[in-house]
Design a protein around this motif. Structure first.
Motif, PDB file in Angstrom:
ATOM      1  N   ALA A   1      43.972  65.762  55.382  1.00 19.15           N
ATOM      2  CA  ALA A   1      45.179  65.769  55.271  1.00 19.15           C
ATOM      3  C   ALA A   1      45.655  65.871  53.969  1.00 19.15           C
ATOM      4  N   VAL A   2      46.893  66.487  53.552  1.00 21.90           N
ATOM      5  CA  VAL A   2      47.396  66.084  52.279  1.00 21.90           C
ATOM      6  C   VAL A   2      48.883  65.533  52.526  1.00 21.90           C
ATOM      7  N   VAL A   3      49.356  64.692  52.173  1.00 26.10           N
ATOM      8  CA  VAL A   3      50.509  63.945  52.299  1.00 26.10           C
ATOM      9  C   VAL A   3      50.914  63.483  50.830  1.00 26.10           C
ATOM     10  N   THR A   4      52.343  63.137  50.760  1.00 24.32           N
ATOM     11  CA  THR A   4      52.973  62.731  49.760  1.00 24.32           C
ATOM     12  C   THR A   4      52.474  61.394  49.200  1.00 24.32           C
ATOM     13  N   ASN A   5      52.229  61.173  47.954  1.00 25.26           N
ATOM     14  CA  ASN A   5      51.823  59.781  47.568  1.00 25.26           C
ATOM     15  C   ASN A   5      52.764  58.626  48.229  1.00 25.26           C
ATOM     16  N   GLU A   6      54.067  59.022  48.301  1.00 25.93           N
ATOM     17  CA  GLU A   6      54.848  57.967  48.833  1.00 25.93           C
ATOM     18  C   GLU A   6      54.489  57.873  50.180  1.00 25.93           C
ATOM     19  N   SER A   7      54.378  59.033  51.003  1.00 22.82           N
ATOM     20  CA  SER A   7      53.857  58.643  52.279  1.00 22.82           C
ATOM     21  C   SER A   7      52.579  57.832  52.252  1.00 22.82           C
ATOM     22  N   ALA A   8      51.531  57.989  51.653  1.00 21.74           N
ATOM     23  CA  ALA A   8      50.409  57.316  51.541  1.00 21.74           C
ATOM     24  C   ALA A   8      50.663  55.859  51.365  1.00 21.74           C
ATOM     25  N   GLN A   9      51.499  55.608  50.216  1.00 13.16           N
ATOM     26  CA  GLN A   9      51.822  53.960  50.003  1.00 13.16           C
ATOM     27  C   GLN A   9      52.577  53.523  51.100  1.00 13.16           C
ATOM     28  N   GLU A  10      53.453  54.364  51.593  1.00 21.02           N
ATOM     29  CA  GLU A  10      54.099  53.637  53.077  1.00 21.02           C
ATOM     30  C   GLU A  10      53.045  53.292  54.117  1.00 21.02           C
ATOM     31  N   LEU A  11      52.302  54.070  54.406  1.00 28.16           N
ATOM     32  CA  LEU A  11      51.366  53.926  55.394  1.00 28.16           C
ATOM     33  C   LEU A  11      50.278  53.018  54.941  1.00 28.16           C
ATOM     34  N   ALA A  12      50.171  52.683  53.685  1.00 27.21           N
ATOM     35  CA  ALA A  12      49.201  51.830  53.123  1.00 27.21           C
ATOM     36  C   ALA A  12      47.664  52.295  53.571  1.00 27.21           C
ATOM     37  N   LEU A  13      47.660  53.736  53.476  1.00 25.24           N
ATOM     38  CA  LEU A  13      46.501  54.464  53.707  1.00 25.24           C
ATOM     39  C   LEU A  13      45.231  53.749  52.863  1.00 25.24           C
ATOM     40  N   ALA A  14      44.066  53.639  53.641  1.00 22.74           N
ATOM     41  CA  ALA A  14      42.742  52.973  52.872  1.00 22.74           C
ATOM     42  C   ALA A  14      41.652  53.312  53.774  1.00 22.74           C
ATOM     43  N   GLU A  15      40.528  53.364  53.129  1.00 27.63           N
ATOM     44  CA  GLU A  15      39.315  53.697  53.703  1.00 27.63           C
ATOM     45  C   GLU A  15      39.022  52.643  54.816  1.00 27.63           C
ATOM     46  N   GLY A  16      38.438  53.037  55.817  1.00 26.00           N
ATOM     47  CA  GLY A  16      38.188  52.152  57.050  1.00 26.00           C
ATOM     48  C   GLY A  16      39.468  51.923  58.092  1.00 26.00           C
ATOM     49  N   GLN A  17      40.507  52.433  57.449  1.00 25.79           N
ATOM     50  CA  GLN A  17      41.624  52.361  58.277  1.00 25.79           C
ATOM     51  C   GLN A  17      41.802  53.295  59.749  1.00 25.79           C
ATOM     52  N   ARG A  18      42.186  52.807  60.745  1.00 17.17           N
ATOM     53  CA  ARG A  18      42.310  53.903  61.927  1.00 17.17           C
ATOM     54  C   ARG A  18      43.516  54.685  61.815  1.00 17.17           C
ATOM     55  N   ALA A  19      43.290  55.892  62.116  1.00 13.03           N
ATOM     56  CA  ALA A  19      44.465  56.706  61.673  1.00 13.03           C
ATOM     57  C   ALA A  19      44.135  57.838  62.798  1.00 13.03           C
ATOM     58  N   GLU A  20      45.337  58.808  62.985  1.00 15.75           N
ATOM     59  CA  GLU A  20      45.200  59.924  63.923  1.00 15.75           C
ATOM     60  C   GLU A  20      45.826  61.175  63.072  1.00 15.75           C
ATOM     61  N   ALA A  21      45.035  62.331  63.195  1.00 12.91           N
ATOM     62  CA  ALA A  21      45.397  63.591  62.595  1.00 12.91           C
ATOM     63  C   ALA A  21      45.900  64.362  63.778  1.00 12.91           C
ATOM     64  N   ILE A  22      47.299  64.888  63.190  1.00  8.26           N
ATOM     65  CA  ILE A  22      48.380  65.488  64.251  1.00  8.26           C
ATOM     66  C   ILE A  22      48.771  66.895  63.704  1.00  8.26           C
ATOM     67  N   PHE A  23      48.378  67.942  64.415  1.00 10.64           N
ATOM     68  CA  PHE A  23      48.828  69.354  64.210  1.00 10.64           C
ATOM     69  C   PHE A  23      49.411  70.108  65.114  1.00 10.64           C
ATOM     70  N   LYS A  24      50.393  71.297  65.138  1.00  8.74           N
ATOM     71  CA  LYS A  24      50.693  71.908  65.967  1.00  8.74           C
ATOM     72  C   LYS A  24      49.689  72.950  66.445  1.00  8.74           C
ATOM     73  N   ALA A  25      49.642  73.508  67.621  1.00  6.08           N
ATOM     74  CA  ALA A  25      48.713  74.386  67.970  1.00  6.08           C
ATOM     75  C   ALA A  25      49.044  75.815  67.123  1.00  6.08           C
ATOM     76  N   SER A  26      50.395  76.093  66.939  1.00  2.00           N
ATOM     77  CA  SER A  26      50.966  77.108  66.114  1.00  2.00           C
ATOM     78  C   SER A  26      50.104  77.192  64.678  1.00  2.00           C
ATOM     79  N   SER A  27      49.718  75.828  63.931  1.00  2.00           N
ATOM     80  CA  SER A  27      49.075  75.852  62.894  1.00  2.00           C
ATOM     81  C   SER A  27      47.707  76.383  62.944  1.00  2.00           C
ATOM     82  N   VAL A  28      47.122  76.630  63.933  1.00  2.07           N
ATOM     83  CA  VAL A  28      45.693  76.892  63.936  1.00  2.07           C
ATOM     84  C   VAL A  28      45.527  78.066  64.043  1.00  2.07           C
ATOM     85  N   ILE A  29      44.463  78.683  63.102  1.00  6.23           N
ATOM     86  CA  ILE A  29      43.985  79.965  62.998  1.00  6.23           C
ATOM     87  C   ILE A  29      42.663  80.192  63.643  1.00  6.23           C
ATOM     88  N   ILE A  30      42.659  81.213  64.532  1.00  4.65           N
ATOM     89  CA  ILE A  30      41.292  81.568  65.047  1.00  4.65           C
ATOM     90  C   ILE A  30      40.516  82.610  64.490  1.00  4.65           C
TER      91      ILE A  30
END
Length: 255
Positions: free
Chosen positions: A222-251
């Motif tokens: 996932a690519v997020v803004t640096n601001e978002s990464a800092q606000e979420l305090a993203l770090a290795e080992g952290q539990r997270a969830e990847a979310i995306f719309k069905a319309s964003s998937v190419i088959i």
């Protein structure tokens, strides 16, 4: 290398695996084949996703503080690629029919040769097909038991020949993936939710690339803004969830 007019491709990625086996280091392997460190990791993530299991693993500790090595599956892939590359078409076909693992790796090497700008590529089989008034909903089961839902047009479904049980792949841009942490109780309209642990956080000038492992050898970027990464305090080992719309998937389907 071509067989029957079909380009195998994949030499750069297989070469990367071979260099990792020789040097025990991703950075050294990347330099040896003229690839950047980030591109090397991207290639490894892609190969792991397509294989459905790790081809490369980290080694902790030791005199040099650890390193990287191929898994048994990764070494098997290299060995089988070399067999396919050095043998005549007819002999290759005999090997594909008789030798253990050759046929699977022939298909895997062909998948790896595909070029696309989408950071996330998942190989799987159609597990459900729902025809709608305008669009069709495709459910793809990928390694690890995960399912990805895509919405595509009737015309696309027909041209791809999609049906339950057919082999297909899903492409998702990293910029289309939303990361969430601690979202218990949150209700979202996005159909795809893949939970896992963060394995890599790579800050850039504007954005941060985050890699989430959702299963053994299966990752989502996932690519997020640096601001978002800092606000979420993203770090290795952290539990997270990847979310995306069905319309964003190419088959897509194998050629």
């Amino acid at each position: 290398m071509t067989v029957g007019g079909t380009n195998f491709g994949g030499k750069g990625r297989i070469g990367l695996l071979a260099q990792i086996a020789e040097s025990g280091s991703i950075s050294k392997a990347a330099r040896a084949i003229g690839m950047s460190y980030k591109a090397a990791w991207d290639a490894i993530d892609l190969m792991n996703n397509l294989a459905g299991q790790p081809l490369v693993e980290r080694v902790v500790g030791g005199k040099g503080g650890g390193g990287t090595r191929l898994t048994r599956r990764g070494q098997q892939l290299i060995d089988n690629f070399n067999i396919l590359e050095n043998e005549h078409r007819r002999f290759v076909e005999q090997l594909c029919a008789q030798a253990d693992g050759i046929a699977d790796d022939y298909l895997l090497i062909r998948r790896m040769s595909m070029k696309t700008s989408a950071r996330n590529q998942f190989q799987g089989k159609v597990s459900a097909f729902h025809r709608g008034a305008v669009n069709d909903e495709i459910e793809l089961e990928i390694p690890g038991g995960h399912r990805i839902v895509a919405t595509i047009t009737h015309e696309s479904s027909e041209s791809l020949g999609l049906k339950v049980g057919s082999e297909a792949f899903a492409l998702v841009k990293a910029s289309s993936v939303i990361l969430a942490t601690g979202n218990d109780g949150m209700r979202l309209s996005a159909r795809n939710h893949l939970a896992g642990n963060i394995t890599r956080v790579q800050p850039g000038a504007v954005n941060t690339e985050v890699t989430l492992e959702i299963g053994t050898g299966v990752t989502v970027a996932a690519v997020v803004t640096n601001e978002s990464a800092q606000e979420l305090a993203l770090a290795e080992g952290q539990r997270a969830e990847a979310i995306f719309k069905a319309s964003s998937v190419i088959i897509g389907v194998p050629a």
